[in-house]
Design a protein around this motif. Sequence first.
Motif, PDB file in Angstrom:
ATOM      1  N   MET A   1      23.602  58.219  54.451  1.00  0.00           N
ATOM      2  CA  MET A   1      22.777  58.781  53.634  1.00  0.00           C
ATOM      3  C   MET A   1      22.614  58.352  52.456  1.00  0.00           C
ATOM      4  N   PHE A   2      23.426  57.409  52.033  1.00  0.00           N
ATOM      5  CA  PHE A   2      22.810  56.672  50.651  1.00  0.00           C
ATOM      6  C   PHE A   2      21.762  55.866  51.206  1.00  0.00           C
TER       7      PHE A   2
ATOM      8  N   PHE B   1      19.472  55.377  54.058  1.00  0.00           N
ATOM      9  CA  PHE B   1      18.953  55.927  54.665  1.00  0.00           C
ATOM     10  C   PHE B   1      17.940  56.524  53.125  1.00  0.00           C
ATOM     11  N   SER B   2      18.585  57.000  52.031  1.00  0.00           N
ATOM     12  CA  SER B   2      17.643  57.451  50.786  1.00  0.00           C
ATOM     13  C   SER B   2      17.227  55.896  50.508  1.00  0.00           C
ATOM     14  N   TRP B   3      17.402  55.100  50.029  1.00  0.00           N
ATOM     15  CA  TRP B   3      17.717  53.608  48.932  1.00  0.00           C
ATOM     16  C   TRP B   3      16.785  52.893  50.141  1.00  0.00           C
TER      17      TRP B   3
ATOM     18  N   TRP C   1      14.535  54.506  52.566  1.00  0.00           N
ATOM     19  CA  TRP C   1      13.594  54.963  52.584  1.00  0.00           C
ATOM     20  C   TRP C   1      12.274  54.919  51.496  1.00  0.00           C
ATOM     21  N   THR C   2      13.287  54.564  50.523  1.00  0.00           N
ATOM     22  CA  THR C   2      11.536  54.252  49.195  1.00  0.00           C
ATOM     23  C   THR C   2      11.604  53.237  49.354  1.00  0.00           C
TER      24      THR C   2
ATOM     25  N   LEU D   1       8.899  62.908  51.228  1.00  0.00           N
ATOM     26  CA  LEU D   1      10.660  63.537  51.112  1.00  0.00           C
ATOM     27  C   LEU D   1      10.983  64.702  51.731  1.00  0.00           C
TER      28      LEU D   1
ATOM     29  N   LEU E   1      13.866  63.288  53.502  1.00  0.00           N
ATOM     30  CA  LEU E   1      15.286  62.716  52.712  1.00  0.00           C
ATOM     31  C   LEU E   1      16.129  64.202  52.972  1.00  0.00           C
TER      32      LEU E   1
ATOM     33  N   TYR F   1      19.706  65.581  54.410  1.00  0.00           N
ATOM     34  CA  TYR F   1      20.837  66.820  53.502  1.00  0.00           C
ATOM     35  C   TYR F   1      21.085  68.226  53.401  1.00  0.00           C
TER      36      TYR F   1
ATOM     37  N   GLN G   1      25.202  68.469  54.329  1.00  0.00           N
ATOM     38  CA  GLN G   1      25.577  68.547  52.953  1.00  0.00           C
ATOM     39  C   GLN G   1      26.928  68.355  52.921  1.00  0.00           C
TER      40      GLN G   1
END
Length: 218
Positions: free
Chosen positions: A134-135, A137-139, A141-142, A193, A196, A200, A204
Amino acid sequence: VASCTMVGYSLARFKFALNKPLTVLCIIGLALPPDLLQIPLYNLFRNFNLFGLIPLINNGEPLNFIDTQIPGIVLGALAVGLRCGLYILIMRQFYRNMPIELEEAAYVDGAGVIKTFIRIILPMSVPMLVTIFMFAFSWQWTDEFYTGLFFTDKTKNWLLPNIVKIPASLDTEYAAQSTYEVAIRNTCGLMILAPLVIIYLFAQRTLIEGVERSGITG
């Protein structure tokens, strides 16, 4: 996720000469500003020669990997991509806190290192794998650092800047044009967004469990 997990496990469990220096390099890599690496990374993949071997088989010319997916694949596979140092340290800390008796019991039963890692260690690492996924993918992705560095020709690649803009067919003069354009851009932002938020919602509980086990809760 795969490469950082294997590197973190090797740093946590195996004793070799470069164990501590490599761990220190991971920490140093987190402290280095990304702008410091722009020119070296660009030159590396703009004139990729693999220690001088590529020119020997390619008529003296290096390979040009700019405007391709290869730089991202290579950096990710070798665990030196965006924030990979952090993922390695998270996995290393997690495996250092894991009882070594589990692996010793597997070795006694005849399992090798690879089988033990796949059959015993990985199933117990699911919360941590979800966390670093998740870290990452989040970084990614953007991310604009690597996309702006390796994708110089925006017309050849479908990137987020190509999406978050007013289509040419709608770029005309009419009443309340600015309001309409703001609505389109805001809709594009919400759509970016959305993945993401969806990830999550499903992960979660596992994410919170992984953060608690990683020892990075402050």
